[in-house]
Design an enzyme around this catalytic site. Structure first.
Site, PDB file in Angstrom:
ATOM      1  N   HIS A  97       0.833  -1.202   0.000  1.00 35.04           N
ATOM      2  CA  HIS A  97       0.000   0.000   0.000  1.00 35.04           C
ATOM      3  C   HIS A  97       0.866   1.249   0.000  1.00 35.04           C
ATOM      4  CE1 HIS A  97      -2.845  -3.020   1.534  1.00 35.04           C
ATOM      5  NE2 HIS A  97      -3.797  -2.231   1.074  1.00 35.04           N
ATOM      6  N   ASP A 137      -4.618  -6.022  -7.766  1.00 32.49           N
ATOM      7  CA  ASP A 137      -4.823  -5.434  -6.447  1.00 32.49           C
ATOM      8  C   ASP A 137      -5.156  -3.959  -6.689  1.00 32.49           C
ATOM      9  OD1 ASP A 137      -4.964  -5.114  -3.711  1.00 32.49           O
ATOM     10  OD2 ASP A 137      -3.022  -6.017  -3.297  1.00 32.49           O
TER      11      ASP A 137
END
Length: 985
Positions: free
Chosen positions: A224, A298
């Protein structure tokens, strides 16, 4: 037939570059109709609509109208194909989803991250255990059921894809983002658990998604925030990280999420995200592994992808990718089907249109992915879309069956990783003085409350270590609970330096059981565990986890779990000692033992009826079946003044339950030792009875209430002044003085020698004229004296030493004022005939009061939980908590109706069900059942055939004994009937 053949040929040709549909996990049960729907819809769509299907955008149900309007615009103008819901609430999400689906020309594919349930993203929804916890379970069927129930929740909320399970193999304890989200570090265990979870979820109609391909388990970076690097050989990655995918794909995995990782051995371009790599997505996942399901990136907003820049061979930046859809396009060209959470869907779609127009994207490539998406939509029922029903939505997402499963999962996961000298489970409770010390930053009160159900456990607190160590000198066993936040799997799990120092010192000077309510990696920082005698890994700090762990410590449930990861050098993966239950009461839900919660809850209305009708100020009620307490509630107050509610630790005067809780077990023990026989006569046992009219009365007849003994003698009455009807100064003093030490109350002390007068009155009393069943207290006066002479100590000490202490029945006692605060003792009467005061903390029965509060027939105070322990010991034929108290044949001998042929239902000491229409029970239970009732409103009954224990404690005599409305209204037996009606298995 020609038309059917044409459809079949087109199907094979158009979809998946000619691959056989039998290997297609997106194929529905009606593939011909599915393909017809897909083809028809695809043909009718514009280019922009087709491209829009490739984008799944993030939606929040808690961000307000402006956010919702923005999503609606993307649906109306960019024709996006799917939504991934994030934070919010279930009802809000359902309403918003219905609106957005209604706005979309083509039904939207809905996804969510719900790895441990919808609560990963939504409030008011259920949280199942983390994957790490599930990884400790050896029974994969339970993991499959967890997947199924999560899938059911998803379906109920209109979610078609759950981005789970994470099949990352967490071989790096420092992994900041996976950790608890992984099933563990062993590839086979991770694979088995992932497969079970997938099967369960997909059986519920929710499509699974294995992530994060090719494997995010061995990294110290969070994708992230940046692009993590996986520095392993292609051979290692294929044999470890990719291994689960190969197995799941073979078993019908619906989709895969590709991670943002730098994997040099698989993609030679420097710092090139795996999600953008054709080598990884197409060559490995699609071609080598033969995966035909949907492939999701993702989230493309994650820095691991969003911050990608192309670099030259010298390492200097040659091209910075602007946020204009290039990342989206690269992901698609790599082989992904769905661009998840594009930074700018509008620009991304425009980029795709441009690429299609200039030939970068071919029609074949576009059709390949769009038709896969449409197939998925058909498979989940979007060809017949219906809105989400709002009614009972939250109830449907928080079911009893979810609590049942959670409890079973935790029972199977909790792991005993160290057990020096077989310390666990804790036994020989009479030798244990147990303290509890809480470490960590979260609540441990459910753990402590559950520990205290088994024996006396004191919480020790101090600001400084010296204070803790000093206080612990009074204890020989210390349970240290390390409680860390259960809010989410990323919360801190580490011991602080202060906590480690405290733990080392406590363990150095005490026998310690450390119970870790956090991920196993918490043990990694401990420099030494040598002095810690027992270590239990409970994985999570949920209420259920704490309760189950306490039960395991005391052996009421077995230990089954195995460490899913290595926890420091001392505890490798797979560590876990198997321990059997030692048959002490456990606690759980009715359905676990074949009872119906809803039916059982009808007890509440009867109990409340009794309270509201002033039949008793308060009630403690307990039901156990098959060794598990499944109903344990309190009703009302100590008194009608309603100043103090009844609590679980409050003790009641149980009156005649004393007969089977105190006197009887001691007699049974002597009988099986051969010290007495049921056929012994009083004249043989007790010399004083040799020349009385009771010399030939046997123990069997006496205890069966079939011996012509008077029911009751009001001994106190002879000690009252004949005029004032108050205690005569001849027999009483207002304070303790020489010769007057029998404490009736704290302001009334009886003459010592009068206790002998009581026995003389009994010896000299007449027998009833005829032999028939007549209930009598007198046998227990006689036998109380006999037992105290035999053991040369008071009955209070005999029962504690031989039964209560080792049973952990620490709330069961005579003379409770000596052990408990008055606030924890329920009063029984405002006496206006003998003691002339509130009877509070002293036995209600006058005859027992005249024996210093210690009677063979009355005097015991207890709570429902302790009474249940003793009744369960009887039910288990004399065995409880790893100890045999009585032989099975002894229980059978006393629980037998010897005089049923003479219309006497009684066993030896035990009451038994009625022989006719009326009697002490509901008439709906087996004749092997047994129990007793008490004058104060108490009742305890056990049924071997249904393995059931029922305890009812009350103080119906407060403020005055008066009319027994509990008996008149059949409250206790009506409740008993409801208990039996709740049995479904």
């Amino acid at each position: 037939m020609r038309y059917l053949a044409l459809i079949l040929i087109c199907t094979c040709f158009q979809f998946n570059f000619g691959q056989d549909l039998s290997s297609n996990p997106l194929q529905s049960k009606d593939p011909i109709l599915q393909q017809r729907w897909v083809d028809s819809l695809y043909t009718s769509m514009s280019l922009e609509e087709k491209i829009g299907q490739l984008f799944m955008v993030q939606v929040f149900s808690d961000k307000g109208k402006a956010h919702e309007v923005g999503i609606a615009n993307l649906i109306n103008h960019q024709h996006i194909g799917g939504l991934i819901y994030s934070k919010g609430g279930p009802v809000r999400q359902a309403k918003l989803n219905n609106e957005l689906q209604a706005a979309s020309k083509i039904p939207l594919l809905i996804g969510m991250d719900a790895e441990w349930g919808l609560s990963m993203r939504l409030d008011s929804t259920y949280a199942f255990p983390w994957n790490m916890t599930l990884g400790a379970i050896t029974d994969d069927k339970l993991v499959e059921q967890a997947g199924r129930q999560i899938g059911e929740h998803c379906r109920r909320l209109g979610v078609h894809f759950n981005f789970a399970p994470a099949v990352d193999i967490n071989t790096n304890p420092k992994n900041p983002i996976i950790g608890n989200r992984s099933f563990g570090e062993d590839r086979d265990n991770v694979t088995d658990k992932g497969l079970a979870f997938m099967k369960g979820m997909q059986s519920a109609g929710t499509l699974a998604n294995a992530k994060h391909f090719p494997g995010h388990g061995d990294t110290e970076d969070d994708s992230h925030l940046k692009l993590p690097t996986i520095n392993f050989s292609a051979k290692r990655i294929d044999s470890i990280e990719i291994y689960p995918y190969r197995k799941l794909i073979k078993e019908g995995l619906a989709s895969v999420m590709v991670a943002h990782l730098n994997v040099p051995s698989l993609e030679p371009r420097r710092d090139f995200p795996s999600s953008l790599s054709k080598r990884i997505v197409t060559d490995i996942l699609k071609d080598s592994l033969g995966f035909n399901g949907l492939i999701f990136t993702d989230a493309l907003t994650m820095k691991g992808a969003a911050d990608y820049v192309e670099k030259g061979v010298d390492g200097t930046t040659t091209k910075s990718l602007i946020k204009g859809g290039e990342i989206d396009l690269m992901a698609f060209l790599a082989g992904n089907d769905v661009m998840l959470m594009s930074e700018d869907p509008k620009k991304g779609i425009a980029k795709f249109v441009e690429a299609y127009t200039n030939g970068t994207i071919t029609e074949e490539r576009l059709a390949h992915s769009v038709k896969k998406i449409l197939m998925a939509k058909y498979k989940v029922g979007l060809n017949n879309y219906s809105p989400i029903g709002i009614y009972d939505l939250e109830k449907d997402l928080n079911r009893l069956k979810d609590d049942l499963l959670y409890g079973e999962l935790m029972e199977n996961a909790i792991t005993v990783v160290k057990n020096t000298n077989s310390l666990l489970p804790l036994q020989d409770l009479e030798t244990k003085k147990i303290a509890y010390v809480s470490l960590g930053d979260d609540d441990g009160s459910p753990f402590l409350d559950e520990l205290k159900k088994y024996t006396k456990v004191h919480e020790i607190k101090a600001d400084k270590l010296d204070g803790i160590i000093s206080k612990l000198q009074n204890y020989n066993t210390v349970v240290v609970g390390f409680h860390k936040s259960n809010a989410n799997p990323w919360k801190s799990f580490k011991f602080s330096q202060k906590e480690m120092a405290w733990l080392y010192e406590i363990a150095r000077t005490n026998t310690v059981i450390l119970d870790v309510f956090a991920r196993p990696y918490a043990l990694n920082d401990l420099l030494s565990v040598e002095n810690i005698d027992g270590i239990v890994m409970s994985y999570q700090n949920s209420k259920i986890a704490q309760e189950k762990s306490a039960q395991l410590i005391f052996g009421s449930i077995p230990a089954k779990g195995k460490l899913p990861v290595s926890a420091g050098p001392n505890f490798p993966v797979g560590t876990g000692e198997t321990l059997n239950s030692i048959l002490s009461l456990s606690y759980g839900l009715p359905e676990r033992v074949g009872m119906d919660s809803e039916l059982l809850s009808r007890i509440d209305s009867v109990a409340n009826y009794a309270i509201n009708g002033k039949m008793t100020p308060g009630i403690q009620l307990l039901v156990a079946r098959r060794g598990k307490v499944v109903y344990n509630k309190n009703f009302g107050y100590h008194t009608y003044e309603k100043k103090q509610k009844v609590g679980f630790d409050d003790v009641y005067d149980v009156a005649s339950l004393t007969k089977i809780l105190a006197t009887l077990p001691v007699l049974m023990e002597l009988e099986e030792q051969g010290s007495i026989s049921l056929d012994d006569k009083l004249g043989e046992l007790i010399p004083e009875y040799r020349n009385t009219n009771k010399k030939n009365v046997t123990l069997k007849r006496m205890l069966s209430h079939y011996a012509r003994l008077k029911p009751w003698v009001p001994f106190y009455y002879a000690t009252l002044d004949s005029v004032t009807k108050k205690p005569d100064p001849k027999y009483y003093r207002k304070s303790r003085t020489e010769g007057f030490t029998v404490e009736v109350t704290n302001t009334l002390f009886m003459r010592d020698d009068y206790k002998d007068s009581i026995q003389k009155v009994i010896r000299d009393s007449d027998l009833l004229p005829s032999l028939r069943y007549r209930y009598s207290d007198l046998p227990y006066y006689i036998l109380k004296d006999y037992l105290e002479d035999f053991y040369a100590k008071p009955l209070s000490e005999i029962t504690e030493d031989r039964f209560y202490k080792s049973l952990g029945a620490n709330y069961t006692t005579y003379n409770p004022r000596k052990k408990f605060s008055l606030k924890d003792i329920v009063p029984t009467e405002i006496d206006n005939y003998y003691r002339y005061k509130k009877v509070h903390g002293y036995v209600h029965d006058m005859g027992a009061a005249m024996q210093d509060g210690i009677g063979g027939h009355a005097g015991i105070f207890s709570n429902a939980n302790d009474v249940a322990k003793i009744m369960q010991m009887y039910l288990q034929k004399g065995f409880y908590g790893g100890k045999r108290y009585l032989k099975s044949e002894t229980i059978d001998k006393f629980n037998y109706c010897y005089y049923c042929g003479n219309n006497n239902r009684r066993g030896v000491g035990f009451d038994k069900p009625q022989l006719g229409e009326e009697g002490p029970t509901c008439g709906c239970l087996s004749m092997t059942s047994f129990g007793h009732s008490g004058f104060t409103g108490t009742y305890a009954w056990a049924d071997p055939e249904e393995e059931l224990v029922y305890v009812f404690l009350a103080n119906r005599t407060y403020p005055e004994a008066g009319k027994n409305l509990l008996l008149r209204e059949d409250i206790r037996t009506n409740i008993q009937a409801l208990i039996y009606e709740a049995i479904i298995d």
